[in-house]
Design an enzyme around this catalytic site. Sequence first.
Site, PDB file in Angstrom:
ATOM      1  N   ALA A  56       9.434   1.131   0.381  1.00  0.00           N
ATOM      2  CA  ALA A  56       9.270   1.375  -1.051  1.00  0.00           C
ATOM      3  C   ALA A  56      10.255   2.438  -1.515  1.00  0.00           C
ATOM      4  O   ALA A  56      10.200   3.588  -1.101  1.00  0.00           O
ATOM      5  CB  ALA A  56       7.839   1.818  -1.350  1.00  0.00           C
ATOM      6  N   GLN A  95      12.469  -3.090  -1.136  1.00  0.00           N
ATOM      7  CA  GLN A  95      11.316  -3.060  -2.034  1.00  0.00           C
ATOM      8  C   GLN A  95      11.506  -1.907  -3.014  1.00  0.00           C
ATOM      9  O   GLN A  95      11.763  -0.773  -2.603  1.00  0.00           O
ATOM     10  CB  GLN A  95      10.026  -2.859  -1.241  1.00  0.00           C
ATOM     11  CG  GLN A  95       8.764  -2.867  -2.103  1.00  0.00           C
ATOM     12  CD  GLN A  95       7.532  -2.458  -1.314  1.00  0.00           C
ATOM     13  OE1 GLN A  95       7.323  -1.280  -1.041  1.00  0.00           O
ATOM     14  NE2 GLN A  95       6.714  -3.433  -0.938  1.00  0.00           N
ATOM     15  N   TYR A 116      -0.437   1.197  -6.260  1.00  0.00           N
ATOM     16  CA  TYR A 116       0.650   1.874  -6.945  1.00  0.00           C
ATOM     17  C   TYR A 116       0.741   1.317  -8.370  1.00  0.00           C
ATOM     18  O   TYR A 116      -0.082   0.504  -8.766  1.00  0.00           O
ATOM     19  CB  TYR A 116       1.938   1.756  -6.141  1.00  0.00           C
ATOM     20  CG  TYR A 116       1.811   2.419  -4.781  1.00  0.00           C
ATOM     21  CD1 TYR A 116       1.513   3.788  -4.692  1.00  0.00           C
ATOM     22  CD2 TYR A 116       1.914   1.694  -3.591  1.00  0.00           C
ATOM     23  CE1 TYR A 116       1.347   4.405  -3.460  1.00  0.00           C
ATOM     24  CE2 TYR A 116       1.750   2.318  -2.352  1.00  0.00           C
ATOM     25  CZ  TYR A 116       1.462   3.664  -2.303  1.00  0.00           C
ATOM     26  OH  TYR A 116       1.282   4.281  -1.076  1.00  0.00           O
ATOM     27  N   ARG A 155       3.332  -2.124  11.825  1.00  0.00           N
ATOM     28  CA  ARG A 155       3.180  -1.213  12.964  1.00  0.00           C
ATOM     29  C   ARG A 155       3.709  -1.807  14.261  1.00  0.00           C
ATOM     30  O   ARG A 155       4.213  -1.085  15.121  1.00  0.00           O
ATOM     31  CB  ARG A 155       1.698  -0.832  13.119  1.00  0.00           C
ATOM     32  CG  ARG A 155       1.164   0.040  11.992  1.00  0.00           C
ATOM     33  CD  ARG A 155      -0.322   0.321  12.187  1.00  0.00           C
ATOM     34  NE  ARG A 155      -0.847   1.191  11.153  1.00  0.00           N
ATOM     35  CZ  ARG A 155      -1.331   0.773   9.986  1.00  0.00           C
ATOM     36  NH1 ARG A 155      -1.341  -0.517   9.703  1.00  0.00           N
ATOM     37  NH2 ARG A 155      -1.803   1.635   9.105  1.00  0.00           N
TER      38      ARG A 155
END
Length: 360
Positions: free
Chosen positions: A63, A105, A187, A330
């Site tokens: 992001a 992104q 967000y 992850r």
Amino acid sequence: MSAALFEPLTLRSLTIPNRVWMAPMDQYSAEAAGPKAGVANDWHFAHYASRATGGTGLILVEATAVSPEGRISPADLGIWNDTQAEALGRIAGFLKEHGTVPGIQIGHAGRKASTRRPWQGRGPVGEGEHGWQPVGPSPVAFAEGYTVPTELTTEGIEEIVGQFADAARRALAAGFQILEVHGAHGYLIGEFLSPHSNRRTDAYGGSFENRTRLALEVVDAVRAVWPEELPVFFRISATDWLGEQGWTVDETVRLAALLREHGVDLLDVSSGGNGGPADIPVGPGYQVPFAARVRAETGLPVAAVGMITESAQAEKIVANGEADAVLLGRELLRDASWARRAARELGAETHAPAPYAWAI
């Protein structure tokens, strides 16, 4: 033997070499202030470069904020100036050179902005720690102890839409081939979508049409400056896990159809992140059914995320048509060469740099 996971995927004129993709994951590792604020550094380069040499088909850079106030933390990457874009271009160029499609992104953190890095305890940071006053659709804090955001005016919303378009222009100039709009995890765009966080009574609140207005305006602004031949993705939380008081899977399906009409080429389907007493049944592949439903009911290509860890599991998701690709988070932090390992296990092939050919 062929593996669906390692078949190429073409979206518009861009072909992605396989279906093993890297999800955007914040590194919280940029400088917070000064001329290098939000600028990608050697850590970011090494982080992304290693996953490219590991055979990942597409990497979505974390992001990246469209404005200083849009950062999740003061240590986030940004793309509101040309210095930041130039540094990101070094990353995009390396990924492309080594066979991985470079994506990025872009987002705005909204009421979840100006917070600590996760390993520092989360929660808001003050002005003395390079913090700032966050904004949001309504003056409703994310959680107890978080800052109550300033409610955005219509003019403020218009300014942010323009910032997304400017960020898209810079991302293109930096060499990225896929742009993803961040509409998930509570967000800013996700805050507008959900009645849990959006209490507005104007044209941006209340009805489904009003709550989705910002998402569609951002997509239109981005699509207007992004080349017709290159794809645009949208990341969404399929549900807040808050029942009818929040954003629901039914609404995600409705929005997915609209996003397709507005030029989105793939929906990156996650969930959660918008606060509240959410009860999330976390387990292997727990979010895959959301992606599968969007794909089945709208025909929009999707990527599945969430505890996808094994090659056979990922292969089944793609081969069964539940998703067009898997986005690993992850697991790619644990194993930068997961894609090459999965290819060996499935009897397939993926790209690797010549110095690594001995390990294929």
